[in-house]
Design a protein around this motif. Structure first.
Motif, PDB file in Angstrom:
ATOM      1  N   LYS A   1       0.844  -1.197   0.000  1.00  0.00           N
ATOM      2  CA  LYS A   1       0.000   0.000   0.000  1.00  0.00           C
ATOM      3  C   LYS A   1       0.875   1.241   0.000  1.00  0.00           C
ATOM      4  O   LYS A   1       1.800   1.361   0.803  1.00  0.00           O
ATOM      5  N   ASN A   2       0.573   2.161  -0.892  1.00  0.00           N
ATOM      6  CA  ASN A   2       1.216   3.475  -0.886  1.00  0.00           C
ATOM      7  C   ASN A   2       0.380   4.362   0.025  1.00  0.00           C
ATOM      8  O   ASN A   2      -0.790   4.615  -0.267  1.00  0.00           O
ATOM      9  N   VAL A   3       0.960   4.788   1.131  1.00  0.00           N
ATOM     10  CA  VAL A   3       0.232   5.588   2.104  1.00  0.00           C
ATOM     11  C   VAL A   3       1.013   6.849   2.457  1.00  0.00           C
ATOM     12  O   VAL A   3       2.229   6.920   2.277  1.00  0.00           O
ATOM     13  N   PHE A   4       0.284   7.805   2.962  1.00  0.00           N
ATOM     14  CA  PHE A   4       0.870   8.991   3.580  1.00  0.00           C
ATOM     15  C   PHE A   4       0.418   8.916   5.033  1.00  0.00           C
ATOM     16  O   PHE A   4      -0.781   8.826   5.300  1.00  0.00           O
ATOM     17  N   VAL A   5       1.363   8.925   5.967  1.00  0.00           N
ATOM     18  CA  VAL A   5       1.018   8.831   7.384  1.00  0.00           C
ATOM     19  C   VAL A   5       1.159  10.209   8.022  1.00  0.00           C
ATOM     20  O   VAL A   5       2.272  10.730   8.156  1.00  0.00           O
ATOM     21  N   SER A   6       0.033  10.777   8.391  1.00  0.00           N
ATOM     22  CA  SER A   6       0.001  12.063   9.078  1.00  0.00           C
ATOM     23  C   SER A   6       0.159  11.796  10.567  1.00  0.00           C
ATOM     24  O   SER A   6      -0.520  10.924  11.129  1.00  0.00           O
ATOM     25  N   HIS A   7       1.060  12.543  11.201  1.00  0.00           N
ATOM     26  CA  HIS A   7       1.321  12.295  12.619  1.00  0.00           C
ATOM     27  C   HIS A   7       2.026  13.484  13.256  1.00  0.00           C
ATOM     28  O   HIS A   7       2.643  14.289  12.567  1.00  0.00           O
ATOM     29  N   HIS A   8       1.932  13.548  14.559  1.00  0.00           N
ATOM     30  CA  HIS A   8       2.677  14.521  15.354  1.00  0.00           C
ATOM     31  C   HIS A   8       4.106  13.998  15.411  1.00  0.00           C
ATOM     32  O   HIS A   8       4.329  12.801  15.605  1.00  0.00           O
TER      33      HIS A   8
ATOM     34  N   THR B   1      -2.522  14.824  19.193  1.00  0.00           N
ATOM     35  CA  THR B   1      -2.743  14.944  17.749  1.00  0.00           C
ATOM     36  C   THR B   1      -3.818  15.970  17.410  1.00  0.00           C
ATOM     37  O   THR B   1      -3.680  16.720  16.441  1.00  0.00           O
ATOM     38  N   HIS B   2      -4.881  16.011  18.183  1.00  0.00           N
ATOM     39  CA  HIS B   2      -5.994  16.928  17.883  1.00  0.00           C
ATOM     40  C   HIS B   2      -5.574  18.394  17.958  1.00  0.00           C
ATOM     41  O   HIS B   2      -6.248  19.260  17.408  1.00  0.00           O
ATOM     42  N   GLN B   3      -4.438  18.682  18.593  1.00  0.00           N
ATOM     43  CA  GLN B   3      -3.961  20.059  18.721  1.00  0.00           C
ATOM     44  C   GLN B   3      -2.998  20.456  17.599  1.00  0.00           C
ATOM     45  O   GLN B   3      -2.561  21.603  17.546  1.00  0.00           O
TER      46      GLN B   3
ATOM     47  N   ASN C   1      -4.371  18.522  11.080  1.00  0.00           N
ATOM     48  CA  ASN C   1      -5.701  18.928  10.625  1.00  0.00           C
ATOM     49  C   ASN C   1      -5.657  19.400   9.171  1.00  0.00           C
ATOM     50  O   ASN C   1      -6.543  19.086   8.375  1.00  0.00           O
ATOM     51  N   TRP C   2      -4.616  20.156   8.819  1.00  0.00           N
ATOM     52  CA  TRP C   2      -4.472  20.615   7.429  1.00  0.00           C
ATOM     53  C   TRP C   2      -4.283  19.425   6.485  1.00  0.00           C
ATOM     54  O   TRP C   2      -4.871  19.385   5.398  1.00  0.00           O
ATOM     55  N   GLU C   3      -3.458  18.461   6.881  1.00  0.00           N
ATOM     56  CA  GLU C   3      -3.209  17.287   6.024  1.00  0.00           C
ATOM     57  C   GLU C   3      -4.490  16.490   5.791  1.00  0.00           C
ATOM     58  O   GLU C   3      -4.723  15.992   4.678  1.00  0.00           O
ATOM     59  N   ILE C   4      -5.327  16.373   6.808  1.00  0.00           N
ATOM     60  CA  ILE C   4      -6.599  15.653   6.644  1.00  0.00           C
ATOM     61  C   ILE C   4      -7.471  16.372   5.630  1.00  0.00           C
ATOM     62  O   ILE C   4      -8.053  15.742   4.732  1.00  0.00           O
TER      63      ILE C   4
ATOM     64  N   GLU D   1      -9.195  12.944  22.240  1.00  0.00           N
ATOM     65  CA  GLU D   1      -9.859  13.856  21.310  1.00  0.00           C
ATOM     66  C   GLU D   1      -9.340  13.603  19.901  1.00  0.00           C
ATOM     67  O   GLU D   1      -8.134  13.484  19.684  1.00  0.00           O
ATOM     68  N   LEU D   2     -10.252  13.543  18.942  1.00  0.00           N
ATOM     69  CA  LEU D   2      -9.880  13.373  17.543  1.00  0.00           C
ATOM     70  C   LEU D   2      -9.689  14.746  16.905  1.00  0.00           C
ATOM     71  O   LEU D   2     -10.379  15.703  17.265  1.00  0.00           O
ATOM     72  N   PRO D   3      -8.785  14.861  15.930  1.00  0.00           N
ATOM     73  CA  PRO D   3      -8.682  16.111  15.175  1.00  0.00           C
ATOM     74  C   PRO D   3     -10.038  16.430  14.524  1.00  0.00           C
ATOM     75  O   PRO D   3     -10.745  15.533  14.063  1.00  0.00           O
ATOM     76  N   GLU D   4     -10.401  17.707  14.504  1.00  0.00           N
ATOM     77  CA  GLU D   4     -11.700  18.123  13.964  1.00  0.00           C
ATOM     78  C   GLU D   4     -11.949  17.581  12.561  1.00  0.00           C
ATOM     79  O   GLU D   4     -13.030  17.096  12.262  1.00  0.00           O
ATOM     80  N   ASN D   5     -10.952  17.687  11.685  1.00  0.00           N
ATOM     81  CA  ASN D   5     -11.167  17.237  10.309  1.00  0.00           C
ATOM     82  C   ASN D   5     -11.262  15.719  10.199  1.00  0.00           C
ATOM     83  O   ASN D   5     -11.888  15.213   9.278  1.00  0.00           O
ATOM     84  N   LEU D   6     -10.691  14.987  11.142  1.00  0.00           N
ATOM     85  CA  LEU D   6     -10.860  13.532  11.142  1.00  0.00           C
ATOM     86  C   LEU D   6     -12.291  13.177  11.525  1.00  0.00           C
ATOM     87  O   LEU D   6     -12.877  12.252  10.952  1.00  0.00           O
ATOM     88  N   LYS D   7     -12.869  13.931  12.452  1.00  0.00           N
ATOM     89  CA  LYS D   7     -14.278  13.724  12.812  1.00  0.00           C
ATOM     90  C   LYS D   7     -15.169  13.943  11.590  1.00  0.00           C
ATOM     91  O   LYS D   7     -16.135  13.222  11.377  1.00  0.00           O
TER      92      LYS D   7
END
Length: 162
Positions: A6-13, A81-83, A88-91, A114-120
């Motif tokens: 799988k080609n993925v992009f992993v968004s993370h703190h 992560t939610h902060q 959030n921009w990457e999502i 807490e989940l990032p707003e855009n993930l919700k």
């Protein structure tokens, strides 16, 4: 033996770098291999970013290029992560590029975080740190779980997974 790649992009703190490696190791034991296009900033480059020597426009362009290559975006969800503005921009960027977004809670999280707003809003799945759940999400089987793996109802938004 690798059954799927799988080609993925992993968004993370950036504090969660070890979890990115752990996630890759966990699914590799079940025949999955990640080719990860995400960015890990070296300390000297982080200093340049913090000092404003690299523009946000340049960072966003680089992140979009790396996301275009990926078929899916995985968000490693830790306590902070939610902060994180960039997560959030990457999502949101993934949504605009039509990429399914899968949230995966960090290993060992016991309490609800807490989940990032855009993930919700735009998440296709949010799953616990279990290889079966992560693989199901990668295969398009939408799931929404608490960190311990118990299900929670999806309230809003989400990507359509074809």
């Amino acid at each position: 033996m690798v059954d799927k790649i799988k080609n993925v992009f992993v968004s993370h703190h950036h504090k969660d770098d070890a979890s990115v490696d752990g996630l890759s190791d966990m699914v590799s034991k079940r025949g999955y291999k990640f080719r990860n296009s995400s960015i890990r900033v070296k300390p000297e480059n982080q200093n340049r970013i913090d000092q404003g020597k690299i523009s946000e426009r340049t960072i966003k362009r680089l992140l979009r290029m790396k996301m275009r290559w990926a078929s899916q975006v995985i968000v490693v969800i830790g306590k902070e992560t939610h902060q994180r503005k960039w997560v959030n921009w990457e999502i949101d960027a993934a949504r605009k590029l039509g990429k399914p977004v899968i949230g995966v809670y960090e290993n060992g999280l016991k309490d609800q975080v807490e989940l990032p707003e855009n993930l919700k809003k735009y998440g296709a799945s949010v799953v616990g740190w279990r290889s079966g759940s992560v693989i199901d999400a990668l295969e398009g089987k939408s799931k929404f779980q608490f960190p311990d793996g118990t299900p929670f109802p999806k309230a809003q938004g989400g990507n359509v997974v074809c």
